[in-house]
Each structure stands twice: as C-alpha cells, then as structure tokens.
Design an enzyme around this catalytic site. Structure first.
Site, PDB file in Angstrom:
ATOM      1  N   ASP A   1     -12.566  -9.906  -0.688  1.00 36.20           N
ATOM      2  CA  ASP A   1     -13.860  -9.951  -0.002  1.00 36.20           C
ATOM      3  C   ASP A   1     -14.783  -8.984  -0.727  1.00 36.20           C
ATOM      4  O   ASP A   1     -14.332  -8.016  -1.331  1.00 36.20           O
ATOM      5  CB  ASP A   1     -13.762  -9.670   1.515  1.00 36.20           C
TER       6      ASP A   1
ATOM      7  N   HIS B   1     -10.632  -5.757  -2.313  1.00 41.92           N
ATOM      8  CA  HIS B   1     -11.702  -5.522  -1.331  1.00 41.92           C
ATOM      9  C   HIS B   1     -12.801  -4.779  -2.091  1.00 41.92           C
ATOM     10  O   HIS B   1     -12.734  -3.559  -2.271  1.00 41.92           O
ATOM     11  CB  HIS B   1     -11.190  -4.670  -0.166  1.00 41.92           C
TER      12      HIS B   1
ATOM     13  N   ASN C   1       2.005  -5.209  -3.146  1.00 42.07           N
ATOM     14  CA  ASN C   1       0.596  -5.499  -2.845  1.00 42.07           C
ATOM     15  C   ASN C   1      -0.156  -4.203  -2.559  1.00 42.07           C
ATOM     16  O   ASN C   1       0.349  -3.337  -1.824  1.00 42.07           O
ATOM     17  CB  ASN C   1       0.572  -6.403  -1.593  1.00 42.07           C
TER      18      ASN C   1
ATOM     19  N   GLU D   1       0.801  -1.234   0.000  1.00 41.08           N
ATOM     20  CA  GLU D   1       0.000   0.000   0.000  1.00 41.08           C
ATOM     21  C   GLU D   1       0.834   1.283   0.000  1.00 41.08           C
ATOM     22  O   GLU D   1       0.569   2.201   0.770  1.00 41.08           O
ATOM     23  CB  GLU D   1      -0.964  -0.003   1.188  1.00 41.08           C
TER      24      GLU D   1
ATOM     25  N   GLU E   1      -6.496 -10.442  -1.192  1.00 41.36           N
ATOM     26  CA  GLU E   1      -7.289 -10.195   0.023  1.00 41.36           C
ATOM     27  C   GLU E   1      -8.772 -10.096  -0.317  1.00 41.36           C
ATOM     28  O   GLU E   1      -9.487  -9.221   0.172  1.00 41.36           O
ATOM     29  CB  GLU E   1      -6.819  -8.889   0.697  1.00 41.36           C
TER      30      GLU E   1
HETATM   31  O1  G3I Z   1      -3.906  -6.964  18.902  1.00 40.01           O
HETATM   32  C1  G3I Z   1      -4.773  -5.971  19.447  1.00 40.01           C
HETATM   33  C2  G3I Z   1      -5.292  -6.410  20.756  1.00 40.01           C
HETATM   34  O2  G3I Z   1      -4.225  -6.526  21.644  1.00 40.01           O
HETATM   35  C3  G3I Z   1      -6.334  -5.398  21.216  1.00 40.01           C
HETATM   36  O3  G3I Z   1      -6.909  -5.851  22.405  1.00 40.01           O
HETATM   37  C4  G3I Z   1      -7.429  -5.202  20.178  1.00 40.01           C
HETATM   38  C5  G3I Z   1      -8.432  -4.144  20.566  1.00 40.01           C
HETATM   39  O4  G3I Z   1      -9.042  -3.587  19.431  1.00 40.01           O
HETATM   40  O5  G3I Z   1      -6.821  -4.802  18.991  1.00 40.01           O
HETATM   41  C6  G3I Z   1      -5.907  -5.760  18.486  1.00 40.01           C
HETATM   42  O6  G3I Z   1      -5.367  -5.293  17.302  1.00 40.01           O
HETATM   43  C7  G3I Z   1      -6.231  -5.312  16.190  1.00 40.01           C
HETATM   44  C8  G3I Z   1      -5.613  -6.224  15.135  1.00 40.01           C
HETATM   45  O7  G3I Z   1      -6.363  -6.153  13.936  1.00 40.01           O
HETATM   46  C9  G3I Z   1      -5.562  -7.665  15.594  1.00 40.01           C
HETATM   47  O8  G3I Z   1      -6.840  -8.149  15.824  1.00 40.01           O
HETATM   48  C10 G3I Z   1      -6.338  -3.893  15.650  1.00 40.01           C
HETATM   49  O9  G3I Z   1      -7.039  -3.086  16.568  1.00 40.01           O
HETATM   50  C11 G3I Z   1      -7.034  -3.892  14.317  1.00 40.01           C
HETATM   51  O10 G3I Z   1      -6.930  -2.593  13.753  1.00 40.01           O
HETATM   52  C12 G3I Z   1      -6.369  -4.866  13.385  1.00 40.01           C
HETATM   53  O11 G3I Z   1      -7.098  -4.870  12.173  1.00 40.01           O
HETATM   54  C13 G3I Z   1      -6.442  -5.447  11.075  1.00 40.01           C
HETATM   55  C14 G3I Z   1      -6.175  -4.386  10.005  1.00 40.01           C
HETATM   56  O12 G3I Z   1      -5.573  -5.001   8.884  1.00 40.01           O
HETATM   57  C15 G3I Z   1      -5.280  -3.292  10.521  1.00 40.01           C
HETATM   58  O13 G3I Z   1      -4.836  -2.472   9.500  1.00 40.01           O
HETATM   59  C16 G3I Z   1      -7.326  -6.531  10.506  1.00 40.01           C
HETATM   60  O14 G3I Z   1      -7.437  -7.589  11.452  1.00 40.01           O
HETATM   61  C17 G3I Z   1      -6.751  -7.057   9.206  1.00 40.01           C
HETATM   62  O15 G3I Z   1      -7.699  -7.874   8.573  1.00 40.01           O
HETATM   63  C18 G3I Z   1      -6.439  -5.902   8.263  1.00 40.01           C
HETATM   64  O16 G3I Z   1      -5.833  -6.428   7.110  1.00 40.01           O
HETATM   65  C19 G3I Z   1      -5.481  -5.475   6.103  1.00 40.01           C
HETATM   66  C20 G3I Z   1      -4.261  -6.000   5.397  1.00 40.01           C
HETATM   67  O17 G3I Z   1      -3.243  -6.282   6.309  1.00 40.01           O
HETATM   68  C21 G3I Z   1      -3.788  -5.014   4.341  1.00 40.01           C
HETATM   69  N1  G3I Z   1      -4.847  -4.636   3.445  1.00 40.01           N
HETATM   70  C22 G3I Z   1      -6.086  -4.187   4.068  1.00 40.01           C
HETATM   71  C23 G3I Z   1      -6.573  -5.227   5.061  1.00 40.01           C
HETATM   72  C24 G3I Z   1      -7.919  -4.835   5.634  1.00 40.01           C
HETATM   73  O18 G3I Z   1      -7.829  -3.680   6.399  1.00 40.01           O
END
Ligand code: G3I
Length: 336
Positions: A272, A242, A205, A162, A270
């Site tokens: 969806d 996405h 990516n 990105e 990715e």
């Molecule tokens: O790990 C912490 C945890 O300790 C905490 O308690 C909790 C509270 O909200 O947050 C946890 O972290 C979260 C993490 O996912 C793990 O679950 C973050 O808040 C959350 O923002 C994070 O979201 C991820 C996101 O990327 C962040 O940018 C999504 O799971 C993940 O699916 C998403 O994936 C991205 C790709 O990497 C890149 N392309 C876009 C895609 C969708 O956003």
C-alpha cells in the site's frame, strides 16, 4: 440477413485462406493479449496478484465482486494470526480462517498463510511464558496444529513475521521468542514448518527491508544467506512494502534481485502506498516484473475504506469500489 444479401461473394479458396490466416494471427496474439483484470494480467507472466481479506467483508457484495473479479491470491488480514487461532493454550479456532479458505477454493484463488510466529497479535498467555522449554514446545505445537489444519490449502506460509529490529542494528528485535529461545528460534520455526507440510512454500516476511542500503535489509539478507548455506529450509522472502507517498526506494529492484540470487522466491506481500500515486505504484510493480523470481504481488486491502491506514487513501480502489488512476498504472506495469 440484409448484409449477406449485399456482400460481395468471396471465392471459396480465398475465404479459406483468409480464415486460416486470421486464426494463426489470433493464436499467435493470444498469449500476450492484454487482460482486463489484475489477476489475469499477472498470470500472463506466471505471477499472481493478491489482496488481504478480512473474513468480515465476505458478506459485502461490492467488496466480493471486486475480490473475485480482480484477485487470484488471498492473504487473511488477521484470521490466521495466533491471537485468533490459539487464543488459549491448546484451544484452536480455525473458523474465521476457514471461511476465507472456503471462499478462495470456491473462486479458484490461492492462499498465503499469514502468519505463524509473530511478536504482535500474540495472546498474553504466550508472551507471559517464562521458560524456554515450554515456549519451544508451544511454538512448535502452534506451527504443527495450524499448518496441519490447512495442509494442502496454502500456497505459501509467512512462517516468521517481522523478527528484525528497526533500530539500525540489523539484529533481531526483542520478543518473547528471541528473549527465551535466542537467535535460533527462526530456524527452529522453519524446520518445524517443513516437517509438517513439505509442499507449502516457507517465507520470511518483513517491512522496511526494501532499501538495499538499510541495515535491516542487510540483516535479513545475511540470515537468508546463512540459512541457504546450512540447508535450513526457506523458500521465499516477503517484502511487505508499506510505502510513503514516494513509493519504493530506488534500490528496490536491486534488493529483490539480490535476495532472489540467494535461491529464494521474492514476493511483494502487503503493498500500500500513501495517496497511491500512479508513478509510485507503477515503479513498485515494474521492480517485481524485472526480477524473474518475483512471483507475485499482494496489496493490503481492496478499497481505501478497507485499509488499516485510515485517511491515507493507499489502495487501488476508492471507497465506492471504483478503480483509481493507480489501478491502470499497475495493469500497464503488469504488461497490460
Ligand atoms: O477483533 C477485534 C474486535 O473484537 C474489536 O472489537 C476491535 C476494536 O478495535 O478490534 C479488533 O481487532 C483489531 C483487528 O485488526 C481486527 O480488526 C485490532 O484492534 C487491530 O489492531 C487489528 O489491526 C490489524 C493489524 O495488522 C494488527 O497488527 C490490521 O487489521 C491488519 O491490517 C494489520 O496487518 C499487518 C500485518 O499483519 C503485518 N504487517 C503489518 C500489517 C499492517 O499493520
């Protein structure tokens, strides 16, 4: 026993001929026989079908049952990102990523590494670096340590994720990497990556690069073209995909084939789709199937309840793990 008693006795020669003919038919039909899972069906055309996996779901029996039945490629959803793998400078944490790799190895699944250099999920100690030399050595060290740890276990790495802006400029977005190192940070990352693991495929990516007419797509295309012309190592481009309810833009297949024509593999990384219409999923898969260098498709989660897009029901399985209509559309589009 009973059946045998009343079955008409076949002459030996005729029976022999019948058996040989049946065998020939079975053998000829075998390579194109429809498979009953996404991974097996994709494999029939030499492709993979993968999903994003968070380590925390590996203890969920229903989830793991579907994962191991349907998917033969895994992308860690968050566990190989910088905030997890190097939360403070020089202190590496590969435990969560390792648990996913172990699962994959035990179940014959390959891995996509996601991701080495990204402005998001980047720890504060990196984004607050203020000088180019420090950042360059930190970035190169991060790539080196993470790729070395996983050397030989990763099919393809999202080396840079990105890096392009959404503002219609077709240029790189603002980030600590761009702002301190300039445009050259992307090729520096790819060169470093190649020097660490020459057998892993190195991918760029991004999202919103599926429409051929978008300036962001053109920006990435021009970068890949430039890299190929100057010998900067790059092997693949990941289209996150996405999508909204309508699915892919009508030019998606053109985009995939134009990138492939530059001499890189292309992959849907990715996928969806809001509300998961069968048509939208089918069209997406067909676009990939029609491009020989489109080597695989990854959906970003298994059940709707596993998705980052809460409330949009964008995946192939419902909250209970049942196949949705889009699942059949995908299986059919894969050639099943
Ligand atoms: O790990 C912490 C945890 O300790 C905490 O308690 C909790 C509270 O909200 O947050 C946890 O972290 C979260 C993490 O996912 C793990 O679950 C973050 O808040 C959350 O923002 C994070 O979201 C991820 C996101 O990327 C962040 O940018 C999504 O799971 C993940 O699916 C998403 O994936 C991205 C790709 O990497 C890149 N392309 C876009 C895609 C969708 O956003």
């Amino acid at each position: 026993m009973h059946r045998k008693k009343f079955a008409p006795r076949r002459p030996t020669v005729a029976l022999g001929m019948f058996t040989a003919a049946s065998l020939a038919v079975i053998m000829a039909a075998e390579p194109s026989a429809a498979a009953s899972t996404l991974g097996a069906q994709a494999a029939q055309s030499g492709r993979y079908f993968g999903t994003a996996v968070p380590a925390g779901k590996l203890g969920d029996g229903t989830y793991v049952g579907i994962l191991d039945r349907e998917f033969n490629m895994i992308t860690p959803e968050n566990e190989m990102k910088w905030d997890t793998t190097e939360p403070s400078r020089g202190s590496f944490n590969f435990g969560p990523g390792d648990s996913i790799v172990s699962h994959a190895q035990a179940h014959g699944q390959r891995m996509r590494g996601h991701t080495l250099v990204w402005h998001s999920q980047l720890p504060g100690w990196v984004s607050s670096i203020g000088d180019a030399n420090t950042l360059r050595s930190v970035m190169d060290n991060h790539i080196t340590q993470e790729m070395s740890h996983y050397k030989g276990k990763i099919y393809a790495w999202d080396v840079v994720n990105e890096a392009f802006a959404d503002d219609g400029s077709g240029r790189h977005r603002s980030s600590v990497f761009q702002n301190l190192l300039g445009d050259g940070f992307i090729e520096e990352a790819f060169k470093t990556a190649r020097s660490v693991d020459s057998s892993a495929k190195l991918c760029y990516n991004d999202y919103s690069i599926e429409d051929w007419n978008s300036p962001k797509t053109q920006g990435v295309y021009n970068m890949v073209k430039d890299f190929k012309s100057r010998g900067v190592p790059i092997d693949c481009v990941g289209f996150q995909s996405h999508f909204g309810t309508g699915g892919p833009p009508s030019s998606f297949q053109t985009t995939l084939s134009n990138f492939a024509a530059l001499g890189v593999d292309v992959q849907i990384t990715e996928l969806d789709i809001a509300q998961a219409s069968s048509t939208a999923y089918g069209n997406t898969v067909k676009a990939c199937m029609n491009v020989s260098r489109c080597t695989g498709i990854t959906v970003w989660g298994i059940r709707d309840s596993d998705s980052w897009r809460t409330g949009e029901n964008p995946l192939l399985f419902d909250n209970n793990g049942n196949k949705k209509a889009a699942y059949s559309a995908v299986l059919t589009a894969l050639g099943g």
